[in-house]
Scaffold this motif. Structure first.
Motif, PDB file in Angstrom:
ATOM      1  N   ASP A  94       0.813  -1.225   0.000  1.00  0.00           N
ATOM      2  CA  ASP A  94       0.000   0.000   0.000  1.00  0.00           C
ATOM      3  C   ASP A  94       0.842   1.269   0.000  1.00  0.00           C
ATOM      4  O   ASP A  94       0.348   2.340  -0.352  1.00  0.00           O
ATOM      5  CB  ASP A  94      -0.968  -0.008   1.193  1.00  0.00           C
ATOM      6  N   ARG A  95       2.130   1.172   0.389  1.00  0.00           N
ATOM      7  CA  ARG A  95       2.966   2.379   0.394  1.00  0.00           C
ATOM      8  C   ARG A  95       4.268   2.110  -0.331  1.00  0.00           C
ATOM      9  O   ARG A  95       5.264   1.707   0.268  1.00  0.00           O
ATOM     10  CB  ARG A  95       3.226   2.834   1.828  1.00  0.00           C
ATOM     11  N   PRO A  96       4.261   2.340  -1.640  1.00  0.00           N
ATOM     12  CA  PRO A  96       5.466   2.060  -2.426  1.00  0.00           C
ATOM     13  C   PRO A  96       6.585   3.077  -2.145  1.00  0.00           C
ATOM     14  O   PRO A  96       6.349   4.090  -1.478  1.00  0.00           O
ATOM     15  CB  PRO A  96       4.983   2.178  -3.872  1.00  0.00           C
ATOM     16  N   VAL A  97       7.767   2.797  -2.651  1.00  0.00           N
ATOM     17  CA  VAL A  97       8.874   3.756  -2.593  1.00  0.00           C
ATOM     18  C   VAL A  97       9.400   3.981  -4.005  1.00  0.00           C
ATOM     19  O   VAL A  97       9.104   3.216  -4.925  1.00  0.00           O
ATOM     20  CB  VAL A  97      10.042   3.265  -1.708  1.00  0.00           C
ATOM     21  N   TYR A  98      10.183   5.041  -4.135  1.00  0.00           N
ATOM     22  CA  TYR A  98      10.807   5.411  -5.408  1.00  0.00           C
ATOM     23  C   TYR A  98      12.303   5.163  -5.275  1.00  0.00           C
ATOM     24  O   TYR A  98      12.903   5.540  -4.268  1.00  0.00           O
ATOM     25  CB  TYR A  98      10.490   6.881  -5.673  1.00  0.00           C
TER      26      TYR A  98
END
Ligand code: HEC
Ligand code: HEC
Length: 548
Positions: free
Chosen positions: A384-388
């Motif tokens: 639910d909370r991706p990163v770059y």
């Protein structure tokens, strides 16, 4: 988080040893020693003292086998048993650069004495032999340029570089083959990181290790050569001074915020070698083993990265510097990889096969700057909370933007990140550069000035079998792009003066000085927007911690 991570990084061993309490008083101190040992030491060193405790397989170097009577850190000559004081010192202080903890604050003095006597009982000759005399080490002569230069010559002529490498970073031609007395692979120490020396990093301690050697390891001892007149004591001190000079005066401080100063438009450096970097402050970030997501890896080779950052209001560049013994894949290191895989079993999850693998590095950001302290899961986010991510690898030009929803779910994004990389003498340097504006609105971060931006790091040494989840990680830190302070900033101290009367004298003097430097165009930026937690200029930093 960094604290917890480092703790985890010490190895699973801790999970096994930490529960417990005071040991009940026993009749006879050897019995007491046994109780202390079984509770606190046996999970690593083994109930029988053979170094084969249940946690031992997770660590390299392996815990000491006490039945052999071989001790590394002694004041006695090579091959001799240590003095009681030698053993006590290791029990009290532990061995930096290994999982061996110090017990001074954990166990009472009586318990530490008792456990020392107990571990001696694993090696019967301790009972029959007289306690040896410590060597006379004399006093350190003062360091000076000449001594250090002579030490350097000596370092070359007696071939310390064979193992430690010209620049001392532990990458010499023999390094991939080194084994200890139990045939475990052993790394030639990186002499530029003296805070990781097993026996301490001062010039006196280095000199002692050179005199006595480190029994059970390939590190040679020179006492005999000094005694036989093949080299003088003076030469050995010079060598110790040279070794000491390879490391910084103090171990690097760890700070939460990496400051990115602002340069003139178009002046963001593009290459590793650009001299502009020489002036830019380095921020040290410790890295620890990734041992949460399967498959884990308890023996990562990279333990820290120095980060430098600059921006010009349009682009940001990071220069990353980390020590790595090889430019992977290097065929000379294949045997190292094979042996390290063999001894670091059992590895849960997919088995590892020796293979030529590149070195890799990744920089992680949240997709957008969060309000407050909320951040994605530090190990590459979650569903639910991706990163770059910026992903760099040694066998490709440039770097790749990516999005991750956990360590097993990484997808490449379009385009590339500009990169320049150089491996030299046991060290990688990589410059990564991007415009502050994202190329697309698909979860790529928009960099802003004047706010702390979460940042985290991952490193993989290919020749140490690292890729995927097997590597080193940091927790979240911040990068802070400084903006020139708007003029309104300088009104605040003046207001304070008016409000507080007399006290304001100091304030106004400062404000005037500021205004003068501003007028002269000096870069003095107090960043008043940054709270105390994240103030990149706070000095001394109350949050500063020594690296692990
Ligand atoms: C988490 C694992 C762990 C625990 C727990 C542990 N040790 Fe160790 N110990 C090690 C390792 C690993 C080494 C070897 C490091 C090396 O070879 O560089 C070591 C080395 C030693 C040495 C050798 C010092 C030398 O000069 O060679 C002594 C003595 C020692 N440990 C005593 C103890 C005692 C006593 C306890 C319990 C109070 C203990 N250790 C608990 C991991 C551990
Ligand atoms: C045959 C390979 C080899 C050679 C040659 C060698 N070393 Fe080492 N050295 C090692 C290894 C392996 C270690 C790490 C031992 C350990 O971690 O337990 C080490 C450790 C050290 C340490 C760290 C001591 C500590 O407390 O952890 C110093 C300092 C050092 N070496 C200096 C030197 C100098 C100076 C020379 C040249 C006289 C030299 N070495 C030659 C293999 C070598």
């Amino acid at each position: 988080m960094a604290r917890r991570l480092r703790w985890l990084g010490m190895g699973l061993a801790w999970l096994l040893v930490l529960p417990g309490g005071e040991v009940a008083a026993q009749d006879g101190d050897l019995e007491r020693g046994r109780e202390v040992y079984d509770r606190w030491c046996a999970s690593c060193h083994g109930v029988e003292g053979d170094g084969l405790g249940p946690a031992a397989g997770y660590m390299l170097p392996r815990p000491r086998d006490f039945t052999r009577g071989l001790y590394q850190i002694r004041t006695t000559a090579g091959g001799e048993i240590p003095t009681d004081d030698d053993i006590m010192r290791m029990i009290n202080e532990g061995m930096p650069g290994t999982t061996m903890p110090g017990w001074q604050d954990q166990l009472s003095r009586r318990d530490r004495e008792a456990v020392k006597d107990y571990i001696k009982s694993f090696y019967p000759p301790f009972e029959t032999m007289d306690e040896p005399e410590p060597l006379d080490f004399g006093r350190a002569p003062r360091a000076n340029e000449e001594r250090i230069a002579e030490g350097r010559i000596f370092y070359d002529s007696i071939e310390c570089w064979q193992c430690h490498g010209d620049a001392g970073r532990g990458y010499g031609p023999s390094a991939p083959e080194l084994e200890d007395d139990r045939d475990y692979p052993i790394r030639a120490v990186d002499l530029t990181k003296n805070w990781k020396f097993n026996g301490g990093g001062s010039v006196e301690e280095v000199y002692r290790r050179l005199r006595t050697g480190m029994d059970g390891t390939p590190m040679p001892a020179f006492s005999d050569l000094v005694d036989a007149g093949f080299m003088t004591d003076e030469q050995l001190w010079n060598l110790a001074h040279f070794v000491r000079s390879l490391a910084p005066e103090d171990p690097p401080r760890v700070r939460e915020v990496i400051r990115a100063d602002k340069v003139e438009p178009g002046e963001v450096p593009r290459t590793v070698r650009d001299e502009a970097w020489d002036e830019v402050e380095k921020f040290y970030i410790p890295l620890v083993a990734q041992i949460i997501v399967l498959p884990r890896w308890f023996d990562p080779a990279i333990d820290g990265v120095w980060v430098q950052a600059l921006h010009d209001g349009d682009e940001i560049a990071l220069r990353l510097t980390w020590h790595d013994r090889s430019r992977s894949p290097d065929p000379a290191w294949m045997q190292w990889q094979e042996r390290v895989i063999e001894v670091m079993e059992p590895v849960e999850g997919d088995p590892v096969e020796p293979a030529p693998r590149p070195d890799r590095f990744a920089v992680q950001f949240p997709p957008e700057i969060p309000d407050g302290m909320e951040r994605p899961y530090f190990l590459m986010g979650s569903s639910d909370r991706p990163v770059y991510l910026w992903r760099w690898r040694s066998d490709q030009d440039g770097a790749e933007p990516a999005r991750a929803r956990g360590m097993h779910e990484v997808e490449a994004l379009s385009g590339s990140i500009e990169a320049d990389a150089l491996w030299e003498a046991g060290r990688w340097q990589v410059v990564l550069r991007r415009s502050l504006e994202p190329a697309a609105d698909d979860g790529r971060l928009r960099f802003e000035t004047g706010v702390p931006i979460p940042i985290a790091f991952f490193a993989w040494d290919g020749d140490n079998a690292e890729e995927g989840t097997r590597g080193s990680v940091s927790s979240w830190f911040f990068v802070y792009l400084r903006e020139e302070a708007p003029v309104s900033t300088y009104v605040a101290p003046l207001v304070a003066f008016v409000l507080t009367g007399g006290l304001g004298l100091v304030v106004v003097a400062r404000a005037q000085r500021r205004e003068r430097t501003l007028a002269e165009g000096a870069e003095d930026d107090p960043d008043p927007d940054v709270g105390p937690d994240t103030d990149p200029d706070a000095d001394p930093d109350p949050e500063a911690r020594p690296p692990p």
